[in-house]
Design a protein around this motif. Structure first.
Motif, mmCIF file in Angstrom:
data_model
loop_
_atom_site.group_PDB
_atom_site.id
_atom_site.type_symbol
_atom_site.label_atom_id
_atom_site.label_comp_id
_atom_site.label_asym_id
_atom_site.label_seq_id
_atom_site.Cartn_x
_atom_site.Cartn_y
_atom_site.Cartn_z
ATOM 1 N N ARG A 35 5.940 2.850 56.986
ATOM 2 C CA ARG A 35 6.705 1.529 56.825
ATOM 3 C C ARG A 35 6.187 0.626 57.561
ATOM 4 O O ARG A 35 5.982 -0.773 57.144
ATOM 5 C CB ARG A 35 8.192 1.929 57.037
ATOM 6 C CG ARG A 35 9.040 2.711 56.016
ATOM 7 C CD ARG A 35 10.208 2.838 56.380
ATOM 8 N NE ARG A 35 11.171 3.789 55.249
ATOM 9 C CZ ARG A 35 12.195 4.336 55.212
ATOM 10 N NH1 ARG A 35 12.986 4.010 56.392
ATOM 11 N NH2 ARG A 35 12.765 4.708 54.495
ATOM 12 N N GLU A 84 2.944 -0.647 55.827
ATOM 13 C CA GLU A 84 3.173 -1.082 54.569
ATOM 14 C C GLU A 84 2.944 -2.489 54.351
ATOM 15 O O GLU A 84 3.281 -3.339 55.258
ATOM 16 C CB GLU A 84 4.566 -0.739 53.903
ATOM 17 C CG GLU A 84 4.595 0.503 53.130
ATOM 18 C CD GLU A 84 5.920 0.906 52.818
ATOM 19 O OE1 GLU A 84 7.027 -0.029 52.813
ATOM 20 O OE2 GLU A 84 6.502 1.959 52.133
ATOM 21 N N LYS A 85 2.355 -3.150 53.205
ATOM 22 C CA LYS A 85 2.060 -4.392 52.952
ATOM 23 C C LYS A 85 3.460 -5.172 52.877
ATOM 24 O O LYS A 85 4.303 -4.604 51.757
ATOM 25 C CB LYS A 85 1.269 -4.719 51.826
ATOM 26 C CG LYS A 85 0.814 -6.146 51.332
ATOM 27 C CD LYS A 85 -0.289 -6.003 50.330
ATOM 28 C CE LYS A 85 0.145 -5.356 49.070
ATOM 29 N NZ LYS A 85 -0.908 -5.290 48.059
ATOM 30 N N THR A 86 3.653 -6.044 53.643
ATOM 31 C CA THR A 86 5.206 -6.820 53.190
ATOM 32 C C THR A 86 4.992 -7.783 52.371
ATOM 33 O O THR A 86 3.923 -8.694 52.749
ATOM 34 C CB THR A 86 5.696 -7.071 54.589
ATOM 35 O OG1 THR A 86 4.828 -8.010 55.236
ATOM 36 C CG2 THR A 86 6.007 -6.180 55.463
ATOM 37 N N SER A 87 6.061 -8.274 51.457
ATOM 38 C CA SER A 87 6.021 -9.391 50.784
ATOM 39 C C SER A 87 6.883 -10.457 51.300
ATOM 40 O O SER A 87 7.813 -10.428 52.079
ATOM 41 C CB SER A 87 6.357 -9.029 49.415
ATOM 42 O OG SER A 87 5.609 -7.910 48.569
ATOM 43 N N THR A 88 6.453 -11.801 51.147
ATOM 44 C CA THR A 88 7.168 -12.965 51.551
ATOM 45 C C THR A 88 8.229 -13.208 50.508
ATOM 46 O O THR A 88 7.817 -13.342 49.279
ATOM 47 C CB THR A 88 6.095 -13.958 51.735
ATOM 48 O OG1 THR A 88 5.036 -13.906 52.835
ATOM 49 C CG2 THR A 88 6.933 -15.085 52.192
ATOM 50 N N LYS A 89 9.234 -13.246 50.745
ATOM 51 C CA LYS A 89 10.340 -13.619 49.973
ATOM 52 C C LYS A 89 10.541 -15.420 49.939
ATOM 53 O O LYS A 89 10.500 -15.956 50.691
ATOM 54 C CB LYS A 89 11.970 -13.239 50.476
ATOM 55 C CG LYS A 89 12.751 -13.530 49.850
ATOM 56 C CD LYS A 89 14.066 -12.971 50.187
ATOM 57 C CE LYS A 89 15.334 -13.350 49.155
ATOM 58 N NZ LYS A 89 16.659 -12.704 49.873
ATOM 59 N N ASP A 142 1.171 -11.883 48.661
ATOM 60 C CA ASP A 142 2.206 -11.055 47.910
ATOM 61 C C ASP A 142 3.518 -11.689 48.243
ATOM 62 O O ASP A 142 3.861 -11.682 49.536
ATOM 63 C CB ASP A 142 2.117 -9.542 48.628
ATOM 64 C CG ASP A 142 0.784 -8.983 48.202
ATOM 65 O OD1 ASP A 142 0.449 -8.382 47.034
ATOM 66 O OD2 ASP A 142 -0.177 -9.102 49.113
ATOM 67 N N LYS A 192 7.933 -11.935 46.960
ATOM 68 C CA LYS A 192 9.180 -11.242 46.132
ATOM 69 C C LYS A 192 9.881 -12.543 45.817
ATOM 70 O O LYS A 192 10.113 -13.278 46.668
ATOM 71 C CB LYS A 192 9.894 -10.598 47.395
ATOM 72 C CG LYS A 192 11.121 -9.704 46.675
ATOM 73 C CD LYS A 192 11.927 -9.126 47.831
ATOM 74 C CE LYS A 192 11.172 -8.043 48.273
ATOM 75 N NZ LYS A 192 11.976 -7.322 49.517
ATOM 76 N N THR A 246 8.326 -8.187 42.718
ATOM 77 C CA THR A 246 7.350 -8.348 43.881
ATOM 78 C C THR A 246 5.929 -8.251 43.317
ATOM 79 O O THR A 246 5.632 -7.575 42.067
ATOM 80 C CB THR A 246 7.255 -6.987 44.574
ATOM 81 O OG1 THR A 246 8.670 -7.077 45.184
ATOM 82 C CG2 THR A 246 6.645 -7.207 45.943
#
Length: 486
Positions: free
Chosen positions: A29, A32-37, A52, A54, A104
Motif C-alpha cells: 500500500r 502503490e501509486k496514489t492518485s490526486t483527487k 494520475d 481521481k 481513477t
C-alpha cells in the motif's frame, strides 16, 4: 507438555505469519501509486495534465462504442462536465445516467476541440446506482424551469439549477466582499423578534410545542415572531458603528402563490450613520448592485450565459445597459406625473398619495430607458414610523427612496431615519406604539445621529440579472403559501 509447547509454537507461528502479511500489505500500500483527487473544474483547467487523478461525481451521459465507452461526469464545480474515456471492459450495467461514480486514471489533453482535457480511465467504481427509467430527468431532454420546480429535492441535478446555485453562491460572496471592502461591519440580527418593522402585520408567530408548554402564555415575556427585517436591530448597532450591514433570511406571511412572493427569502440590509442625504444611500445601493453584478459576470460567465441564451434570450443586453448607464433619479411626484401622461391603461389608480404597484414600477423603468431608476420622497403616510419627515407642504413627504429595476420592479427600499426625538415620539404616539418602542426612542435620547439605511431583496436581485420571471426559481428551497415543505 510437548502438546502445550506445540500449541504455543503454532500460535506464535500464526501470529508471526499474520504480522508478516500485514507488513507486506502495508508495504504494498505504501508503494502503490496514489492518485490526486481533483474536482471537475480543477481537472478541466489542466493543472494536473499527465498525472494520475481521481474524480468523483455524477454521470451526465453514457455513450458506449465498439472499443470504448465515453462518459461525462459532473460534480457541481462547473457547468462543463469532464469527459471520461474507458475501455469497454470497464463497462458496468450500473453505469447509467444519474449514477454516482469514482473514476481513477490519467488526465490527458483531448484531441477534440470541445473539451480541453479528458480522463483516460483505469478504474471506474459505481458509488450510487440510478435507475434512468424512473429518474424524472431524461438524458437528452431540456427540462423547463416550470417542470423542475415540481421536484425541489432533485432539481439541483439539472444544468439550469446547478448554474443558478453557483451564481447565487458567487453573488453572496460578492455582496459580502463589497461591504467588507467599504468599511461595513457585519451584524447577525436575530431571526426571533417581537417587532414588526414593516408595520404590515404579515408575521409568523412562533410558539413552543410539547406538553411542558401547554399552560404557558408566552415562552418569552412578549409574543414572538419570525423577523420581517433586521433594520431596527441594525439601528441599534449604528449607535456605535458608522457602517453596518446584515445578510440573512426574513419572513412574510403573505397568503400568495404568485411568481413574486415567498414566505422566506433573503435580505441584504445596511445602515449608515452621520448622513443627512439620500444620495449617500443611493450611492451605496448603486455601487453594491454594480460591484456584485460585475463579479458574477466575470466569475460565472458560463453559468450566466446559460440563462441569457436558453432561459431569457437577449437579456444580456439589458444587463450590459444597467452596468454601462447611470441610474436616473426622479421624485415620487414626478413619477406620478409620468404615469398620468401615459397612454397606458393601468389596473390600479395613479393619484398622488397612492402606493406604486408593480405595473407602475415596470412602466417607470421602461420610461427611463429600461435601466434601474431611483424614486425618492414618497408620501409621508405611505412610509413606516421610522422614515424621516421632510416637513414639506402642501404635499407631505418622507425622505425615502426605492430602486426599481427592469423585469422586477422594486429591488431596494430605504430611507433616512427620523432622528429627531420629538417628531418620532409624536408619530409613535399617533399609532399607539410609544410604549412598545420605548427602547427605540432610547436610541434617540442617547447620542443619536442622523442616519439612514436600505434593504435589498436578494432573490429579486438574481431575477434581475438573470431575467428569471418566477422568484421560486432563484432560491434553493422555496417556501410559499400552501407549499409542501421538505
Amino acid at each position: 507438555m510437548f502438546q502445550t509447547a506445540a500449541k504455543t509454537f503454532s500460535a506464535s507461528a500464526v501470529a508471526a505469519s499474520a504480522y508478516r502479511r500485514v507488513c507486506l500489505v502495508g508495504r504494498r500500500r505504501f508503494c502503490e501509486k496514489t492518485s490526486t483527487k481533483l474536482r471537475v473544474s480543477e481537472a478541466l483547467s489542466g493543472v494536473q495534465l499527465g498525472a494520475d487523478v481521481k474524480v468523483q461525481g455524477w454521470v451526465r451521459s453514457v455513450r458506449p462504442q465498439k472499443n470504448n465507452i465515453f462518459l461525462h461526469v459532473n460534480d457541481g464545480s462547473s457547468l462543463q462536465s469532464l469527459q471520461i474515456v474507458a475501455d469497454t471492459k470497464l463497462n458496468d450495467p450500473l453505469l447509467t445516467f444519474g449514477s454516482a461514480v469514482e473514476v481513477t486514471g490519467v488526465l490527458k489533453k483531448s484531441p477534440h476541440q470541445k473539451q480541453p482535457v479528458e480522463l483516460e480511465a483505469e478504474r471506474i467504481r459505481v458509488v450510487g446506482e440510478c435507475n434512468p427509467v424512473n429518474f424524472p430527468f431524461k438524458i437528452k431532454e431540456r427540462h423547463s424551469l416550470e417542470y423542475i420546480r415540481q421536484l425541489p429535492h432533485l432539481r439541483c441535478r439539472t444544468n439550469a439549477f446547478s448554474s443558478l446555485l453557483r451564481i447565487r453562491s458567487e453573488a453572496t460572496a460578492a455582496i459580502h466582499s463589497y461591504f467588507k471592502n467599504n468599511g461595513f461591519v457585519q451584524i447577525d440580527t436575530p431571526i426571533i423578534t417581537s417587532n414588526d418593522c414593516e408595520g404590515a402585520g404579515e408575521l409568523f408567530q412562533i410558539e413552543p410545542s410539547g406538553p411542558a408548554f401547554v399552560d404557558d402564555d408566552n415562552f418569552f415575556s412578549v409574543p414572538a415572531f419570525l423577523t420581517v427585517s433586521g433594520q431596527l436591530h441594525l439601528e441599534v448597532m449604528s449607535g456605535a458603528f458608522s457602517r453596518v450591514y446584515t445578510f440573512g433570511p426574513t419572513f412574510r406571511a403573505e397568503n400568495s402563490q404568485s411568481r413574486r412572493h415567498l414566505a422566506e427569502f433573503f435580505m441584504v440590509e445596511a445602515e449608515i450613520s452621520f448622513t443627512e442625504s439620500l444620495e449617500d444611500l443611493t450611492k451605496v445601493m448603486e455601487d453594491v448592485f454594480r460591484s456584485a453584478t460585475q463579479r458574477v459576470l466575470a466569475s460565472c460567465a458560463a453559468d450566466v450565459d446559460l440563462f441569457h441564451r436558453h432561459v431569457t434570450p437577449g437579456h444580456r443586453d439589458t444587463v450590459e445597459a444597467m452596468l454601462n448607464k447611470s441610474f436616473p433619479v426622479i421624485s415620487y411626484t414626478e413619477a406620478i406625473d409620468i404615469l398620468h401622461r401615459s397612454s397606458e391603461k393601468f389596473t390600479f389608480p395613479t393619484d398622488w398619495g397612492c402606493d406604486l404597484m408593480t405595473e407602475h414600477e415596470k412602466y417607470l423603468v421602461k420610461h427611463c430607458g429600461n435601466v434601474p431608476v431611483f424614486i425618492t420622497d414618497y408620501p409621508y403616510d405611505l412610509k413606516p414610523f421610522y422614515a424621516r419627515d421632510n416637513q414639506d407642504r402642501p404635499k407631505h413627504t418622507a425622505a425615502a427612496v426605492d430602486l426599481l429595476v427592469p423585469g422586477v420592479g422594486e429591488l431596494c427600499g430605504g430611507s433616512l431615519r427620523e432622528e429627531r426625538l420629538n417628531l418620532l415620539m409624536a408619530r409613535l404616539k399617533r399609532v399607539g406604539l410609544e410604549d412598545t418602542y420605548n427602547w427605540y426612542l432610547d436610541l434617540r435620547r442617547f447620542g443619536s445621529v442622523p442616519h439612514g439605511g436600505f434593504g435589498l431583496g436578494f432573490e429579486r436581485y438574481l431575477q434581475c440579472i438573470l431575467g428569471v420571471d418566477n422568484i421560486k426559481d432563484v432560491i434553493p428551497f422555496p417556501r410559499f403559501s400552501h407549499s409542501c415543505l421538505l
